[in-house]
Enzyme design. Structure first.
Site, PDB file in Angstrom:
ATOM      1  CG  ASN A  69      -0.463   0.718   2.389  1.00 44.22           C
ATOM      2  OD1 ASN A  69      -0.545   1.946   2.479  1.00 44.22           O
ATOM      3  ND2 ASN A  69       0.115  -0.040   3.313  1.00 44.22           N
ATOM      4  CB  ALA A  70       1.659   3.769  -1.968  1.00 39.94           C
ATOM      5  CB  CYS A 130       6.234   9.569   8.432  1.00 36.66           C
ATOM      6  SG  CYS A 130       6.022   9.693  10.163  1.00 36.66           S
TER       7      CYS A 130
HETATM    8  C1  FMN Z   1      -3.912   0.124   4.048  1.00 41.18           C
HETATM    9  C2  FMN Z   1      -2.945   0.294   5.166  1.00 41.18           C
HETATM   10  C3  FMN Z   1      -2.860   1.533   5.824  1.00 41.18           C
HETATM   11  C4  FMN Z   1      -1.954   1.715   6.892  1.00 41.18           C
HETATM   12  N1  FMN Z   1      -1.903   2.919   7.541  1.00 41.18           N
HETATM   13  C5  FMN Z   1      -1.064   3.077   8.603  1.00 41.18           C
HETATM   14  C6  FMN Z   1      -1.026   4.303   9.337  1.00 41.18           C
HETATM   15  O1  FMN Z   1      -1.784   5.254   9.060  1.00 41.18           O
HETATM   16  N2  FMN Z   1      -0.137   4.416  10.365  1.00 41.18           N
HETATM   17  C7  FMN Z   1       0.696   3.381  10.729  1.00 41.18           C
HETATM   18  O2  FMN Z   1       1.486   3.528  11.677  1.00 41.18           O
HETATM   19  N3  FMN Z   1       0.660   2.199  10.072  1.00 41.18           N
HETATM   20  C8  FMN Z   1      -0.186   2.031   9.037  1.00 41.18           C
HETATM   21  N4  FMN Z   1      -0.222   0.818   8.364  1.00 41.18           N
HETATM   22  C9  FMN Z   1       0.645  -0.282   8.802  1.00 41.18           C
HETATM   23  C10 FMN Z   1      -0.115  -1.282   9.698  1.00 41.18           C
HETATM   24  O3  FMN Z   1      -0.638  -0.643  10.844  1.00 41.18           O
HETATM   25  C11 FMN Z   1       0.809  -2.453  10.113  1.00 41.18           C
HETATM   26  O4  FMN Z   1       1.936  -1.938  10.789  1.00 41.18           O
HETATM   27  C12 FMN Z   1       1.291  -3.273   8.921  1.00 41.18           C
HETATM   28  O5  FMN Z   1       0.287  -3.424   7.951  1.00 41.18           O
HETATM   29  C13 FMN Z   1       1.816  -4.673   9.329  1.00 41.18           C
HETATM   30  O6  FMN Z   1       0.804  -5.437   9.952  1.00 41.18           O
HETATM   31  P1  FMN Z   1      -0.119  -6.497   9.124  1.00 41.18           P
HETATM   32  O7  FMN Z   1       0.818  -7.376   8.334  1.00 41.18           O
HETATM   33  O8  FMN Z   1      -0.881  -7.237  10.194  1.00 41.18           O
HETATM   34  O9  FMN Z   1      -0.999  -5.685   8.248  1.00 41.18           O
HETATM   35  C14 FMN Z   1      -1.116   0.625   7.303  1.00 41.18           C
HETATM   36  C15 FMN Z   1      -1.213  -0.618   6.634  1.00 41.18           C
HETATM   37  C16 FMN Z   1      -2.117  -0.800   5.600  1.00 41.18           C
HETATM   38  C17 FMN Z   1      -2.190  -2.151   4.930  1.00 41.18           C
END
Ligand code: FMN
Length: 303
Positions: A69-70, A130
Site C-alpha cells: 500500500n501507498a 515517516c
Molecule cells: C492500508 C494500510 C494503511 C496503513 N496505515 C497506517 C497508518 O496510518 N499508520 C501506521 O502507523 N501504520 C499504518 N499501516 C501499517 C499497519 O498498521 C501495520 O503496521 C502493517 O500493515 C503490518 O501489519 P499487518 O501485516 O498485520 O498488516 C497501514 C497498513 C495498511 C495495509
C-alpha cells in the site's frame, strides 16, 4: 476464562488484541460484524497536524500472501478528528488509541498536545516511519538519533501512555527501540510495513503511483517475529508485536517471542471478525495448556 488483562504503561487492556492503524478505520466500520468492545485496543487511522490528501491512485497492489500500500497517511487532520470523530468514538468501551504522524518534530508535538486534552484517549502510537522534512526526507525511524529526538520532544508534551511504532526498514531495529526507550517511550510496537515494489510487465510500468510501497500481510510474519524477538530481549518496556498475524496461532507465536500484546492489520480486510476469533483462540490455548494468565506465556519461548 484465563486472565487476559494486559497493562502497557498506564494503559489497561482487557486482552492483548489490538487493531493496527490504517486497517480498522475508527472501529465504527466493523460494528456490523462484531462487538468492537471485545477488542483490547483500537488504534485508529494515522492522524497528522494538517489535512493530507494521500498519494494518487493506484495505491494498493496484491502480492503473494500479502499486499502493498501507498495510501500516504490520508486523513483530515487532528482538528477534524477532535471535532467530528472523537465525539462519535469516545464512549466506545475499549481503548481508543490515536496513531500520530508528522514530517517535522513540531508537527508531532502539536498533534500530541491536542490529543493529550482528550479524556477518552488513553494513549497515542507515534508512527516514526515517516519522512523528516528537515533531514531531507529521511524517516525519523531509521536513525537512532532522530528517533530519540522526536520521542523525547513528544514525551515532554504528552502525559499519557506513549507507544512508539518502529519501522523494519533498518539494519538494526534494536538500536532504534533502545533510543525510543531512552527517550521515555512506555512501549514500542513493531513492525510497520516493509518497503516493496510491484511491476506490471505487460505495461512495463510500476503498479503503484509511488513506485514503491509498504508490504504487509502473512508474507511479512517471519521477519516481524524475528524483530519482535530481538527487540523484546533488548528493552525493558513492553513490546507490542504485529506484522502478518492472520490467526490466533500467529498471535501466540508473537507472545512467546516476547510481545505483551499484538495488533492485527491486513487480516481485517480478509475476515472482519478476525479480532474476536483471535481473542477466543488465545483464551482456548491458555486453558488447554493450563496457564492462568496471558502474562505466563510472554517471552516463554524455550531455546
Ligand atoms: C492500508 C494500510 C494503511 C496503513 N496505515 C497506517 C497508518 O496510518 N499508520 C501506521 O502507523 N501504520 C499504518 N499501516 C501499517 C499497519 O498498521 C501495520 O503496521 C502493517 O500493515 C503490518 O501489519 P499487518 O501485516 O498485520 O498488516 C497501514 C497498513 C495498511 C495495509
Amino acid at each position: 476464562m484465563a486472565d487476559l488483562n494486559v497493562n502497557i504503561g498506564k494503559l489497561q487492556m482487557k486482552n492483548p488484541v489490538m487493531t493496527a492503524s490504517g486497517t480498522f478505520g475508527y472501529g465504527e466500520e466493523f460494528q456490523d460484524f462484531i462487538n468492537i468492545e471485545r477488542i483490547g485496543g483500537i488504534i485508529v487511522k494515522g492522524t497528522t497536524l494538517h489535512k493530507r490528501e494521500g498519494n494518487p491512485y493506484p495505491r494498493m497492489a496484491e502480492t503473494p500472501s500479502g499486499m502493498l500500500n501507498a495510501v500516504g497517511l490520508q486523513n483530515k487532520g487532528v482538528d477534524y478528528f477532535v471535532k467530528s470523530i472523537y465525539p462519535r468514538i469516545k464512549d466506545v468501551n475499549t481503548n481508543m488509541i490515536v496513531n500520530v504522524s508528522g514530517s517535522a518534530i513540531e508537527d508531532y508535538v502539536k498533534t500530541a498536545e491536542i490529543i493529550n486534552e482528550l479524556d477518552k484517549i488513553p494513549a497515542i502510537e507515534l508512527n516514526i516511519s515517516c519522512p523528516n522534512v528537515k533531514q531531507g526526507g529521511m524517516a525519523f525511524g531509521v536513525s537512532a538519533k532522530c528517533a530519540y529526538e522526536v520521542v523525547k520532544a513528544v514525551r515532554e508534551a504528552y502525559k499519557k501512555t506513549l507507544i512508539v511504532k518502529l519501522s523494519p526498514n533498518v539494519t538494526d531495529i534494536t538500536e532504534i527501540a533502545r533510543a525510543a526507550e531512552d527517550a521515555g517511550a512506555d512501549s514500542v510496537s513493531l513492525i510497520n510495513t516493509l518497503l516493496g515494489m510491484a511491476i506490471d510487465a505487460e505495461r512495463r510500468r510500476p503498479i503503484l503511483s509511488t513506485i514503491t510501497g509498504g508490504m504487509s500481510g502473512a508474507a511479512v510474519k517471519p521477519i516481524a517475529l524475528r524483530m519482535v524477538w530481538q527487540v523484546a530481549k533488548s528493552v525493558n518496556i513492553p513490546v507490542i508485536g504485529l506484522g502478518g498475524i492472520m490467526n490466533w496461532k500467529d498471535a501466540i507465536e508473537f507472545i512467546l517471542a516476547g510481545a505483551s500484546a499484538i495488533q492485527i492489520g491486513t487480516a481485517n480486510f480478509i475476515d472482519p471478525t478476525i479480532t474476536v476469533k483471535v481473542i477466543d483462540g488465545i483464551n482456548d490455548y491458555l486453558e488447554r495448556h493450563k496457564y492462568n494468565s496471558i502474562s505466563d506465556i510472554v517471552g516463554a519461548l524455550e531455546i
